[in-house]
Scaffold this motif. Structure first.
Motif, PDB file in Angstrom:
ATOM      1  N   SER A 335       0.837  -1.206   0.000  1.00 22.35           N
ATOM      2  CA  SER A 335       0.000   0.000   0.000  1.00 22.35           C
ATOM      3  C   SER A 335       0.871   1.254   0.000  1.00 22.35           C
ATOM      4  O   SER A 335       0.603   2.210  -0.729  1.00 22.35           O
ATOM      5  CB  SER A 335      -0.927   0.007   1.217  1.00 22.35           C
ATOM      6  OG  SER A 335      -1.859  -1.053   1.157  1.00 22.35           O
ATOM      7  N   ILE A 336       1.933   1.247   0.812  1.00 24.82           N
ATOM      8  CA  ILE A 336       2.851   2.391   0.829  1.00 24.82           C
ATOM      9  C   ILE A 336       3.468   2.599  -0.543  1.00 24.82           C
ATOM     10  O   ILE A 336       3.574   3.738  -1.031  1.00 24.82           O
ATOM     11  CB  ILE A 336       3.954   2.184   1.889  1.00 24.82           C
ATOM     12  CG1 ILE A 336       3.376   2.293   3.292  1.00 24.82           C
ATOM     13  CG2 ILE A 336       5.070   3.218   1.710  1.00 24.82           C
ATOM     14  CD1 ILE A 336       4.383   1.991   4.383  1.00 24.82           C
ATOM     15  N   GLY A 337       3.872   1.499  -1.178  1.00 25.44           N
ATOM     16  CA  GLY A 337       4.446   1.613  -2.520  1.00 25.44           C
ATOM     17  C   GLY A 337       3.477   2.228  -3.513  1.00 25.44           C
ATOM     18  O   GLY A 337       3.840   3.106  -4.307  1.00 25.44           O
ATOM     19  N   THR A 338       2.226   1.787  -3.451  1.00 20.44           N
ATOM     20  CA  THR A 338       1.204   2.317  -4.359  1.00 20.44           C
ATOM     21  C   THR A 338       0.892   3.779  -4.054  1.00 20.44           C
ATOM     22  O   THR A 338       0.839   4.621  -4.956  1.00 20.44           O
ATOM     23  CB  THR A 338      -0.080   1.475  -4.257  1.00 20.44           C
ATOM     24  OG1 THR A 338       0.225   0.097  -4.505  1.00 20.44           O
ATOM     25  CG2 THR A 338      -1.114   1.943  -5.269  1.00 20.44           C
ATOM     26  N   MET A 391      -2.419  11.440   7.738  1.00 21.52           N
ATOM     27  CA  MET A 391      -3.590  10.555   7.757  1.00 21.52           C
ATOM     28  C   MET A 391      -3.218   9.181   7.195  1.00 21.52           C
ATOM     29  O   MET A 391      -3.668   8.147   7.710  1.00 21.52           O
ATOM     30  CB  MET A 391      -4.732  11.178   6.958  1.00 21.52           C
ATOM     31  CG  MET A 391      -5.286  12.453   7.574  1.00 21.52           C
ATOM     32  SD  MET A 391      -6.731  13.115   6.729  1.00 21.52           S
ATOM     33  CE  MET A 391      -7.987  11.932   7.228  1.00 21.52           C
ATOM     34  N   HIS A 392      -2.398   9.162   6.141  1.00 24.34           N
ATOM     35  CA  HIS A 392      -1.914   7.886   5.606  1.00 24.34           C
ATOM     36  C   HIS A 392      -1.146   7.109   6.674  1.00 24.34           C
ATOM     37  O   HIS A 392      -1.313   5.887   6.807  1.00 24.34           O
ATOM     38  CB  HIS A 392      -1.005   8.119   4.400  1.00 24.34           C
ATOM     39  CG  HIS A 392      -1.726   8.422   3.127  1.00 24.34           C
ATOM     40  ND1 HIS A 392      -2.896   7.799   2.762  1.00 24.34           N
ATOM     41  CD2 HIS A 392      -1.418   9.277   2.100  1.00 24.34           C
ATOM     42  CE1 HIS A 392      -3.301   8.260   1.581  1.00 24.34           C
ATOM     43  NE2 HIS A 392      -2.419   9.152   1.162  1.00 24.34           N
ATOM     44  N   LEU A 393      -0.295   7.806   7.426  1.00 24.52           N
ATOM     45  CA  LEU A 393       0.499   7.142   8.463  1.00 24.52           C
ATOM     46  C   LEU A 393      -0.391   6.570   9.561  1.00 24.52           C
ATOM     47  O   LEU A 393      -0.134   5.468  10.070  1.00 24.52           O
ATOM     48  CB  LEU A 393       1.504   8.124   9.061  1.00 24.52           C
ATOM     49  CG  LEU A 393       2.670   8.540   8.156  1.00 24.52           C
ATOM     50  CD1 LEU A 393       3.530   9.578   8.851  1.00 24.52           C
ATOM     51  CD2 LEU A 393       3.509   7.335   7.767  1.00 24.52           C
ATOM     52  N   ALA A 394      -1.440   7.304   9.938  1.00 22.42           N
ATOM     53  CA  ALA A 394      -2.381   6.791  10.925  1.00 22.42           C
ATOM     54  C   ALA A 394      -3.123   5.571  10.381  1.00 22.42           C
ATOM     55  O   ALA A 394      -3.300   4.570  11.083  1.00 22.42           O
ATOM     56  CB  ALA A 394      -3.373   7.887  11.321  1.00 22.42           C
ATOM     57  N   TYR A 395      -3.510   5.655   9.137  1.00 23.61           N
ATOM     58  CA  TYR A 395      -4.258   4.574   8.479  1.00 23.61           C
ATOM     59  C   TYR A 395      -3.405   3.313   8.356  1.00 23.61           C
ATOM     60  O   TYR A 395      -3.869   2.197   8.622  1.00 23.61           O
ATOM     61  CB  TYR A 395      -4.703   5.068   7.109  1.00 23.61           C
ATOM     62  CG  TYR A 395      -5.452   4.075   6.264  1.00 23.61           C
ATOM     63  CD1 TYR A 395      -6.835   3.898   6.410  1.00 23.61           C
ATOM     64  CD2 TYR A 395      -4.806   3.318   5.292  1.00 23.61           C
ATOM     65  CE1 TYR A 395      -7.526   2.995   5.619  1.00 23.61           C
ATOM     66  CE2 TYR A 395      -5.491   2.416   4.492  1.00 23.61           C
ATOM     67  CZ  TYR A 395      -6.853   2.255   4.660  1.00 23.61           C
ATOM     68  OH  TYR A 395      -7.536   1.362   3.874  1.00 23.61           O
ATOM     69  N   LYS A 419      -9.313  -3.393  10.762  1.00 20.88           N
ATOM     70  CA  LYS A 419      -8.766  -2.088  11.137  1.00 20.88           C
ATOM     71  C   LYS A 419      -9.012  -1.065  10.030  1.00 20.88           C
ATOM     72  O   LYS A 419      -9.393   0.083  10.296  1.00 20.88           O
ATOM     73  CB  LYS A 419      -7.258  -2.212  11.407  1.00 20.88           C
ATOM     74  CG  LYS A 419      -6.909  -2.924  12.698  1.00 20.88           C
ATOM     75  CD  LYS A 419      -7.208  -2.059  13.918  1.00 20.88           C
ATOM     76  CE  LYS A 419      -6.726  -2.710  15.197  1.00 20.88           C
ATOM     77  NZ  LYS A 419      -6.970  -1.866  16.380  1.00 20.88           N
ATOM     78  N   TRP A 420      -8.765  -1.447   8.788  1.00 23.79           N
ATOM     79  CA  TRP A 420      -8.955  -0.521   7.660  1.00 23.79           C
ATOM     80  C   TRP A 420     -10.436  -0.276   7.384  1.00 23.79           C
ATOM     81  O   TRP A 420     -10.827   0.818   7.000  1.00 23.79           O
ATOM     82  CB  TRP A 420      -8.259  -1.050   6.413  1.00 23.79           C
ATOM     83  CG  TRP A 420      -6.777  -0.782   6.435  1.00 23.79           C
ATOM     84  CD1 TRP A 420      -6.125   0.072   7.256  1.00 23.79           C
ATOM     85  CD2 TRP A 420      -5.779  -1.367   5.592  1.00 23.79           C
ATOM     86  NE1 TRP A 420      -4.781   0.065   6.992  1.00 23.79           N
ATOM     87  CE2 TRP A 420      -4.530  -0.803   5.985  1.00 23.79           C
ATOM     88  CE3 TRP A 420      -5.814  -2.304   4.569  1.00 23.79           C
ATOM     89  CZ2 TRP A 420      -3.339  -1.151   5.353  1.00 23.79           C
ATOM     90  CZ3 TRP A 420      -4.619  -2.649   3.948  1.00 23.79           C
ATOM     91  CH2 TRP A 420      -3.402  -2.080   4.336  1.00 23.79           C
ATOM     92  N   PHE A 425     -11.650   2.455   4.675  1.00 22.29           N
ATOM     93  CA  PHE A 425     -10.661   2.303   3.589  1.00 22.29           C
ATOM     94  C   PHE A 425     -10.310   3.656   2.980  1.00 22.29           C
ATOM     95  O   PHE A 425     -10.159   3.803   1.769  1.00 22.29           O
ATOM     96  CB  PHE A 425     -11.181   1.347   2.509  1.00 22.29           C
ATOM     97  CG  PHE A 425     -11.414  -0.050   3.005  1.00 22.29           C
ATOM     98  CD1 PHE A 425     -10.359  -0.927   3.182  1.00 22.29           C
ATOM     99  CD2 PHE A 425     -12.700  -0.492   3.327  1.00 22.29           C
ATOM    100  CE1 PHE A 425     -10.555  -2.219   3.651  1.00 22.29           C
ATOM    101  CE2 PHE A 425     -12.916  -1.785   3.799  1.00 22.29           C
ATOM    102  CZ  PHE A 425     -11.835  -2.648   3.958  1.00 22.29           C
ATOM    103  N   PHE A 426     -10.158   4.644   3.864  1.00 25.28           N
ATOM    104  CA  PHE A 426      -9.974   6.030   3.431  1.00 25.28           C
ATOM    105  C   PHE A 426      -8.766   6.208   2.507  1.00 25.28           C
ATOM    106  O   PHE A 426      -8.878   6.794   1.424  1.00 25.28           O
ATOM    107  CB  PHE A 426      -9.825   6.939   4.656  1.00 25.28           C
ATOM    108  CG  PHE A 426      -9.404   8.336   4.318  1.00 25.28           C
ATOM    109  CD1 PHE A 426     -10.335   9.275   3.892  1.00 25.28           C
ATOM    110  CD2 PHE A 426      -8.068   8.728   4.412  1.00 25.28           C
ATOM    111  CE1 PHE A 426      -9.951  10.566   3.583  1.00 25.28           C
ATOM    112  CE2 PHE A 426      -7.675  10.016   4.096  1.00 25.28           C
ATOM    113  CZ  PHE A 426      -8.620  10.938   3.681  1.00 25.28           C
ATOM    114  N   SER A 427      -7.597   5.730   2.936  1.00 33.93           N
ATOM    115  CA  SER A 427      -6.375   5.982   2.176  1.00 33.93           C
ATOM    116  C   SER A 427      -6.393   5.295   0.815  1.00 33.93           C
ATOM    117  O   SER A 427      -5.910   5.854  -0.177  1.00 33.93           O
ATOM    118  CB  SER A 427      -5.152   5.516   2.977  1.00 33.93           C
ATOM    119  OG  SER A 427      -4.908   6.395   4.056  1.00 33.93           O
ATOM    120  N   HIS A 428      -6.948   4.091   0.760  1.00 33.93           N
ATOM    121  CA  HIS A 428      -7.035   3.413  -0.532  1.00 33.93           C
ATOM    122  C   HIS A 428      -7.986   4.166  -1.472  1.00 33.93           C
ATOM    123  O   HIS A 428      -7.706   4.323  -2.668  1.00 33.93           O
ATOM    124  CB  HIS A 428      -7.506   1.966  -0.342  1.00 33.93           C
ATOM    125  CG  HIS A 428      -6.448   1.074   0.217  1.00 33.93           C
ATOM    126  ND1 HIS A 428      -6.284   0.879   1.568  1.00 33.93           N
ATOM    127  CD2 HIS A 428      -5.489   0.326  -0.402  1.00 33.93           C
ATOM    128  CE1 HIS A 428      -5.272   0.039   1.768  1.00 33.93           C
ATOM    129  NE2 HIS A 428      -4.776  -0.305   0.588  1.00 33.93           N
TER     130      HIS A 428
END
Length: 441
Positions: A335-338, A391-395, A419-420, A425-428
């Motif tokens: 997910s981080i890579g994407t 927000m990504h880091l929290a997610y 959890k997501w 699934f906000f960040s995705h």
């Protein structure tokens, strides 16, 4: 007034009850690392010895440190070390190419097979980091042999001393064989050296107390789910800073990361750039600088001719495989890579369209953007992207908070998804939205 005094008293009681045993366990763990590495430093500092004898000292002290910390499970580190050396020697008899690729595949398969079929989950969680560091060292040696960066094949003592060197066999960080070999030749003792050890030891203890006692306390469970997610993710980040700082203590105690004039050269992480991030791209770089360099030099550059996305995807795939068959780690890393790929390209388009300095990495001084980094527009846009990154880091970090028993046995697919799902699934969803906008710009 009485309520305030009672609150302060309860807070101090909580911090004391949590902080004292936390500090005790942290310092007890640090003691073993420091003693083993001080022994290595004093022996090579004061006793003239050939290079192979220095490697032997590193091998012996590292083996004792491994056994003292992880017990009989250290046999798996010995196994991967011996097996890899035999494989590299065998391949070198027939070819000077593809050793890196073959050894990389075999080492990763060995890790995955051990995790699935051989080692029980509780033990694997204890040795996962040790095995990953050993695997990174082995793969780097094999690839550098293919690149003709060695005058000759390493002998078993050199190879073993490098793999189980007490300076970084427990916590890392990864360093190349050439860097390891160079540090064995450096001789120094000074007050500056001791100061670096003590400063990083205090820093690591501070992060440990923050992770275990302070961060879980300062935000209650009954606040909004995003604040709870941020709290849990930050506690995990603090534990990472503890490990990173303690790894510097370990390395510096052995004299690694220092030069003869005793200026520190070693950096593992940069908490400031993670807690107040400019972009997710920079978080990836500064989260673990040595591992980022390893992935960049040995994976990304190898795959770069096949395209930017393929190189990034392969890099994060290899990183997730080194962490083992763990859906949680794999999901987070991929997910981080994407997200970082989408963010990098989206910000490039925004910077071009608005002529503003808002790239994922800071612009050089002579950039062609109309609105420089100190302009109102640049500050506003970069602040907005920084908030999105937080927000990504929290997610992404929220699922690392769990019960001790769950941490020992590993995280399941349902744990991560739940959890997501709780965060919708906000960040995705945001990454998909940004990518669609990027394609339309």
């Amino acid at each position: 007034m009485e309520e305030d005094e009672e609150y302060i008293e309860n807070t101090w009681t909580y911090v004391t009850l949590c902080g004292e045993p936390t500090l005790y366990e942290g310092l007890r763990f640090a003691k073993d690392l420091v003693l083993a590495n001080l022994c290595l430093r004093f022996l090579i500092q004061y006793i003239p010895m050939p290079q192979n004898v220095r490697h032997s000292v590193s091998l012996v002290l590292g083996s004792f440190l491994l056994y003292f910390n992880i017990g009989p499970a250290s046999v798996w580190t010995v196994g991967i070390t011996v097996g890899s050396y035999v494989l590299i020697t065998f391949l070198s008899m027939f070819t000077k190419r593809y050793r890196g690729l073959i050894v990389s595949i075999c080492v990763i398969l060995f890790l995955l097979l051990c995790e699935v079929y051989v080692v029980n989950p509780k033990m694997w969680q204890q040795i996962r980091g040790v095995q990953m560091i050993a695997a990174m060292k082995i793969i780097s040696v094999a690839i550098e042999l293919d690149r003709d960066l060695f005058k000759q094949m390493l002998n078993p003592i050199e190879f073993g001393g490098y793999i189980v060197c007490p300076a970084n066999c427990i916590l890392g960080p990864w360093i190349s064989f050439h860097t390891y070999n160079q540090y064995l030749d450096i001789k120094f003792l000074s007050k500056r050296w001791i100061k670096i050890i003590l400063c990083n030891l205090c820093l690591s203890m501070m992060f440990l107390v923050l992770s275990n006692c302070i961060v879980p306390w300062y935000i209650d469970d009954d606040v909004t789910k995003w604040l709870v997610a941020y709290r849990d993710a930050q506690a995990f980040r603090m534990s990472h800073y503890f490990v990173s700082s303690m790894s510097i203590v370990s390395m510096t105690s052995a004299g690694f990361g220092l030069t003869n004039d005793c200026h520190s050269e070693l950096q593992v992480t940069k908490p400031f750039f993670i807690e107040l991030p400019r972009s997710l791209v920079q978080v990836v770089i500064f989260w673990n600088i040595p591992m980022h360099q390893w992935l960049k030099n040995y994976v990304f550059k190898t795959c770069q001719p096949y395209g930017q996305f393929i190189a990034i995807f392969t890099t994060y795939t290899v990183s997730s495989l080194l962490h083992g068959l763990n859906f949680q780690f794999s999901a987070v890393l991929l997910s981080i890579g994407t997200f970082s790929y989408v963010e990098y390209n989206f910000r490039y388009k925004v910077a071009s369209a608005l002529e503003v300095c808002c790239l994922a990495n800071p612009c050089v001084k002579q950039c062609e953007h109309k609105y420089k980094k100190n302009s109102f527009l640049a500050v506003f846009v970069n602040t907005l992207f920084s908030l999105i990154t937080m927000m990504h880091l929290a997610y992404l970090g929220v699922m690392f908070e769990a019960s001790f028993s769950l941490q020992e046995s590993g995280y399941s697919y349902f744990h991560t998804i739940n959890k997501w799902e709780n965060l919708n699934f906000f960040s995705h969803g945001l990454a998909v939205f940004m990518y669609v906008i990027y394609l339309m710009m």
